[in-house]
Design an enzyme around this catalytic site. Structure first.
Site, PDB file in Angstrom:
ATOM      1  CB  SER A   1      -4.192  -5.888  -1.518  1.00  0.00           C
ATOM      2  OG  SER A   1      -4.848  -4.746  -1.470  1.00  0.00           O
TER       3      SER A   1
ATOM      4  CE1 TYR B   1      -8.527  -8.190  -3.235  1.00  0.00           C
ATOM      5  CE2 TYR B   1      -8.069  -6.401  -1.698  1.00  0.00           C
ATOM      6  CZ  TYR B   1      -7.796  -7.000  -2.803  1.00  0.00           C
ATOM      7  OH  TYR B   1      -6.647  -6.386  -3.752  1.00  0.00           O
TER       8      TYR B   1
END
Length: 241
Positions: free
Chosen positions: A133, A146
């Site tokens: 990401s 996350y």
């Protein structure tokens, strides 16, 4: 590939199958996997799987090897975003653990099973692509679970790249920013920024991500895309936006 029941996973599964790959689509929801398979005229084998379960992951790869005889590619895509909008001190342990179990432990379990198959099959070798990401490099506010797991995925990618060399196993990572999926719908109306403001963010088509994964997958094993960032051009990521 994991997380194939929606979003990026669905798009990549269909793109690979349409390009001639035999795809094993893994995810928790059997119905969603069937919907993915119906979008392609290619070969998509649906295997309901919880990537946090070692038993499920072992069954997934045993089934793949039984049906397709070998594993040439793993797209480690399954992920969870975790609690949104909570201050760091308010994040419940159970929610922290749930994100770690899916994003990191699940990726490890799938990579380990793929590694074992790729190491022993003939011809030997294969490719693992981890879904990182842009948060692996630049976090969003209030995203510790996350962000921490996506930083960890980068370490996993580098370790797999080294450990896989002698067995012809390549490993790369795709870092994705603002692909248009159900999970990013809120960006159309505004999401928190680092300066405390709320701002609308641009999105890119998820098909652009899928084409990038296909390019990585179709390289010969002598070549590897180690890290690539695919993002909406004008999203607030580079510099101050």
């Amino acid at each position: 590939m994991t997380g194939a029941g929606s979003g990026i996973g669905r798009s990549v599964a269909v793109t690979l199958a349409d390009a001639g790959w035999s795809v094993a689509a893994a995810g928790r929801r059997a119905g969603a996997l069937a919907e993915t398979a119906a979008l392609s005229t290619g070969t998509i084998l649906c295997i309901p799987t919880d990537v946090t379960s070692p038993t499920d992951v072992n069954t997934l790869f045993a089934t793949v090897c039984e049906h397709f005889e070998r594993v040439d590619l793993l797209f480690n895509n399954a992920g969870a975003s975790g609690p949104r909008g909570l201050s760091f001190e308010d994040i419940p342990y159970d929610e922290w653990r749930a994100v770690v179990d899916v994003n990191l432990t699940g990726a490890f379990l799938c990579a380990q099973s793929a590694f074992r198959a790729m190491r022993t099959q003939s011809p030997r070798g294969g490719r693992i692509i981890n879904n990182g990401s842009v948060s692996a490099h630049t976090p969003r506010p209030r995203s510790a679970p996350y962000t921490a797991t996506k930083h960890a995925i980068t370490g996993l990618t580098k370790s797999l790249s080294l450990d896989g060399r002698e067995y012809g196993i390549a490993c790369g990572q795709i870092d994705i920013g603002n692909a248009s999926t159900e999970l990013t719908r809120g960006m159309r109306t505004g999401v928190p920024q680092a300066n405390g403001e709320v701002a609308v963010e641009p999105l890119m088509a998820v098909a652009d991500v899928a084409r990038t994964v296909l390019h990585m997958a179709e390289l010969p094993l002598e070549a590897n895309v180690q890290f690539v960032t695919v993002m909406a051009t004008a999203m607030p990521y580079i510099g101050r936006g």
